[in-house]
Scaffold this motif. Structure first.
Motif, PDB file in Angstrom:
ATOM      1  N   GLU A  37     102.021  22.433 -29.051  1.00  0.00           N
ATOM      2  CA  GLU A  37     102.784  21.203 -29.223  1.00  0.00           C
ATOM      3  C   GLU A  37     104.098  21.382 -28.476  1.00  0.00           C
ATOM      4  OE1 GLU A  37     102.599  19.493 -33.246  1.00  0.00           O
ATOM      5  OE2 GLU A  37     104.731  19.062 -33.014  1.00  0.00           O
ATOM      6  N   LEU A  38     104.353  20.516 -27.514  1.00  0.00           N
ATOM      7  CA  LEU A  38     105.557  20.645 -26.689  1.00  0.00           C
ATOM      8  C   LEU A  38     106.458  19.429 -26.877  1.00  0.00           C
ATOM      9  CD1 LEU A  38     103.479  22.565 -25.198  1.00  0.00           C
ATOM     10  CD2 LEU A  38     104.691  22.030 -23.113  1.00  0.00           C
ATOM     11  N   ASN A  39     107.728  19.681 -27.125  1.00  0.00           N
ATOM     12  CA  ASN A  39     108.708  18.596 -27.076  1.00  0.00           C
ATOM     13  C   ASN A  39     109.300  18.586 -25.676  1.00  0.00           C
ATOM     14  OD1 ASN A  39     108.180  18.954 -29.797  1.00  0.00           O
ATOM     15  ND2 ASN A  39     110.273  18.467 -30.436  1.00  0.00           N
ATOM     16  N   TYR A  69      94.877  16.793 -23.508  1.00  0.00           N
ATOM     17  CA  TYR A  69      96.188  16.594 -24.127  1.00  0.00           C
ATOM     18  C   TYR A  69      96.436  15.130 -24.405  1.00  0.00           C
ATOM     19  CZ  TYR A  69      97.577  15.463 -19.318  1.00  0.00           C
ATOM     20  OH  TYR A  69      97.673  14.910 -18.069  1.00  0.00           O
ATOM     21  N   GLU A  70      97.358  14.912 -25.311  1.00  0.00           N
ATOM     22  CA  GLU A  70      97.788  13.557 -25.641  1.00  0.00           C
ATOM     23  C   GLU A  70      99.302  13.514 -25.526  1.00  0.00           C
ATOM     24  OE1 GLU A  70      96.407  12.574 -29.627  1.00  0.00           O
ATOM     25  OE2 GLU A  70      94.428  13.324 -29.077  1.00  0.00           O
ATOM     26  N   ILE A  71      99.804  12.425 -25.007  1.00  0.00           N
ATOM     27  CA  ILE A  71     101.257  12.233 -24.924  1.00  0.00           C
ATOM     28  C   ILE A  71     101.664  11.251 -26.010  1.00  0.00           C
ATOM     29  CG2 ILE A  71     103.179  11.592 -23.400  1.00  0.00           C
ATOM     30  CD1 ILE A  71     101.656  13.568 -21.869  1.00  0.00           C
ATOM     31  N   GLU A  72     102.615  11.654 -26.822  1.00  0.00           N
ATOM     32  CA  GLU A  72     103.145  10.737 -27.833  1.00  0.00           C
ATOM     33  C   GLU A  72     104.620  10.587 -27.556  1.00  0.00           C
ATOM     34  OE1 GLU A  72     102.615  11.934 -31.953  1.00  0.00           O
ATOM     35  OE2 GLU A  72     100.533  12.392 -31.499  1.00  0.00           O
TER      36      GLU A  72
ATOM     37  N   GLN B  25     112.319  22.757 -17.098  1.00  0.00           N
ATOM     38  CA  GLN B  25     113.518  22.749 -17.935  1.00  0.00           C
ATOM     39  C   GLN B  25     113.485  21.635 -18.968  1.00  0.00           C
ATOM     40  OE1 GLN B  25     115.529  25.205 -17.813  1.00  0.00           O
ATOM     41  NE2 GLN B  25     114.919  26.116 -15.859  1.00  0.00           N
ATOM     42  N   THR B  26     112.546  20.700 -18.800  1.00  0.00           N
ATOM     43  CA  THR B  26     112.479  19.575 -19.730  1.00  0.00           C
ATOM     44  C   THR B  26     111.847  19.955 -21.075  1.00  0.00           C
ATOM     45  OG1 THR B  26     110.411  18.981 -18.653  1.00  0.00           O
ATOM     46  CG2 THR B  26     112.362  17.765 -17.961  1.00  0.00           C
ATOM     47  N   VAL B  30     108.382  24.504 -28.204  1.00  0.00           N
ATOM     48  CA  VAL B  30     106.942  24.753 -28.109  1.00  0.00           C
ATOM     49  C   VAL B  30     106.451  25.302 -29.439  1.00  0.00           C
ATOM     50  CG1 VAL B  30     105.114  26.057 -26.929  1.00  0.00           C
ATOM     51  CG2 VAL B  30     107.104  25.269 -25.627  1.00  0.00           C
ATOM     52  N   THR B  31     105.406  24.730 -29.952  1.00  0.00           N
ATOM     53  CA  THR B  31     104.757  25.234 -31.158  1.00  0.00           C
ATOM     54  C   THR B  31     103.340  25.643 -30.779  1.00  0.00           C
ATOM     55  OG1 THR B  31     105.979  23.567 -32.408  1.00  0.00           O
ATOM     56  CG2 THR B  31     104.195  24.687 -33.559  1.00  0.00           C
ATOM     57  N   VAL B  32     102.967  26.865 -31.134  1.00  0.00           N
ATOM     58  CA  VAL B  32     101.625  27.338 -30.817  1.00  0.00           C
ATOM     59  C   VAL B  32     100.827  27.386 -32.110  1.00  0.00           C
ATOM     60  CG1 VAL B  32     100.263  29.247 -29.871  1.00  0.00           C
ATOM     61  CG2 VAL B  32     102.484  28.687 -28.888  1.00  0.00           C
ATOM     62  N   GLY B  33      99.604  26.948 -32.055  1.00  0.00           N
ATOM     63  CA  GLY B  33      98.786  26.969 -33.255  1.00  0.00           C
ATOM     64  C   GLY B  33      97.327  27.178 -32.939  1.00  0.00           C
TER      65      GLY B  33
END
Lengths: 78, 78
Positions: A37-39, A69-72, B25-26, B30-33
């Motif tokens: 999950e990436l912000n 992937y999905e973009i939200e 850089q954007t 990051v959350t890994v699961g």
């Protein structure tokens, strides 16, 4: 991110066996994969293209893994 | 399945650092699961309840991880 269909997934098989042992006989197939999950800050870039590049360059092993992937979009105040 | 907010996620931090090094850089977080895809036979059981039980009993470490799931129905001929 999951293994491609042609690659054996021993972890998925092991989980399926364990679930059957716990009497969940309805489980027919288990696929185990990774999840990221990436912000990402929106600075007007092409997000789809950026995510594709990140997956290809770092996140996925493109020889063995397939990804989707999905973009939200989220809004943060301030 | 991801770590709860209160648990450190060193793998996510490492991926973020690597992405920054590749000049993405954007990326702010990051959350890994883990990711499980299960094919479950519909025998009239309560699927939500069944999946909840499987997560609690086997798939998730409920002390450290939180999970969410989606049910999609598929049709197979034959």
């Amino acid at each position: 991110m999951t293994y491609k269909e042609s690659i054996l997934d021993p972890q998925g098989e092991a989980v399926k066996t364990a679930l059957h042992r716990l009497d969940y006989q309805t489980v027919e197939k288990v696929t185990v994969g990774k999840y990221f999950e990436l912000n990402i800050a929106d600075r007007g870039q092409n997000i789809d293209e950026e995510v594709d590049q990140m997956c290809d360059q770092l996140l996925a092993n493109v020889n063995m893994e397939s990804y989707r992937y999905e973009i939200e979009s989220t809004t943060t105040e301030g």
